[in-house]
Design a protein around this motif. Structure first.
Motif, short mmCIF file in Angstrom:
data_model
loop_
_atom_site.label_atom_id
_atom_site.label_comp_id
_atom_site.label_asym_id
_atom_site.label_seq_id
_atom_site.Cartn_x
_atom_site.Cartn_y
_atom_site.Cartn_z
N ILE A 118 0.84 -1.20 0.00
CA ILE A 118 0.00 0.00 0.00
C ILE A 118 0.88 1.25 0.00
N ASP A 119 1.94 1.25 0.81
CA ASP A 119 2.83 2.41 0.88
C ASP A 119 3.43 2.75 -0.48
N TYR A 120 4.01 1.75 -1.13
CA TYR A 120 4.66 2.03 -2.42
C TYR A 120 3.65 2.41 -3.50
N ALA A 121 2.48 1.78 -3.49
CA ALA A 121 1.44 2.14 -4.46
C ALA A 121 0.95 3.56 -4.21
N LEU A 122 0.74 3.91 -2.95
CA LEU A 122 0.29 5.27 -2.63
C LEU A 122 1.37 6.30 -2.97
N ALA A 123 2.62 5.99 -2.67
CA ALA A 123 3.71 6.92 -3.00
C ALA A 123 3.71 7.22 -4.49
N LEU A 124 3.59 6.19 -5.29
CA LEU A 124 3.55 6.37 -6.75
C LEU A 124 2.33 7.20 -7.16
N ALA A 125 1.18 6.90 -6.59
CA ALA A 125 -0.04 7.65 -6.90
C ALA A 125 0.09 9.11 -6.50
N ALA A 145 7.11 11.42 -2.51
CA ALA A 145 8.56 11.17 -2.46
C ALA A 145 9.01 10.84 -1.04
N GLY A 146 8.48 11.59 -0.07
CA GLY A 146 8.82 11.32 1.32
C GLY A 146 8.37 9.95 1.77
N LEU A 159 10.66 7.33 0.33
CA LEU A 159 11.95 7.29 1.01
C LEU A 159 11.88 6.66 2.39
N TYR A 160 10.91 7.08 3.22
CA TYR A 160 10.90 6.48 4.55
C TYR A 160 10.41 5.04 4.53
N SER A 161 9.69 4.65 3.49
CA SER A 161 9.31 3.24 3.34
C SER A 161 10.53 2.37 3.03
N LEU A 162 11.46 2.92 2.27
CA LEU A 162 12.68 2.17 1.95
C LEU A 162 13.49 1.81 3.19
N PHE A 163 13.31 2.57 4.27
CA PHE A 163 14.11 2.39 5.48
C PHE A 163 13.31 1.92 6.69
N THR A 164 12.09 1.43 6.44
CA THR A 164 11.22 0.97 7.53
C THR A 164 11.48 -0.50 7.83
#
Length: 122
Positions: A12-19, A45-46, A49-54
């Protein structure tokens, strides 16, 4: 009942970030609300980025505890709910922010904060 696993939450995070990055361009927010446009792009974008490090299964580096990630998401949802009133958004931009803000808060409230994959402390 909290039933959204960290794996589902990550998707959901990555899909929402893209949207959040793409939709302001598709919906032409730049013309009617430059602030609404760039706030969404920046938030996307934020989030990415913070999803990549969660500390969940879909991250590159587990540096941010999943619980802290959920707090960031909740605050982002509140910001999205407040933005139409703070920045006087109207029409589609207003609806966009209210719907996404409410949806983010619902996802956070349904996400299991104990379902994390942070490495054990040494």
């Amino acid at each position: 009942m909290r039933f959204i696993s960290n794996q589902v939450h990550g998707v959901i995070d990555y899909a929402l970030a893209l949207a959040l990055i793409i939709l302001p361009f598709v919906l032409n927010f730049q013309e009617s609300s430059p602030i609404g446009h760039w706030l969404s792009v920046g938030a996307g974008a934020g989030l990415f980025l913070y999803s990549l490090f969660t500390g969940y299964s879909l991250s590159l580096q587990k540096m941010i505890p999943y619980g802290a990630h959920l707090v960031l998401d909740f605050v982002a949802g509140l910001v999205f709910l407040a933005a139409p009133f703070v920045f006087s958004f109207t029409g589609l931009v207003q609806t966009y922010y209210l719907v996404i803000g409410a949806a983010v808060i619902v996802v956070v409230l349904l996400s299991d904060p104990k379902d994390a994959s942070m490495p054990a402390a040494a």
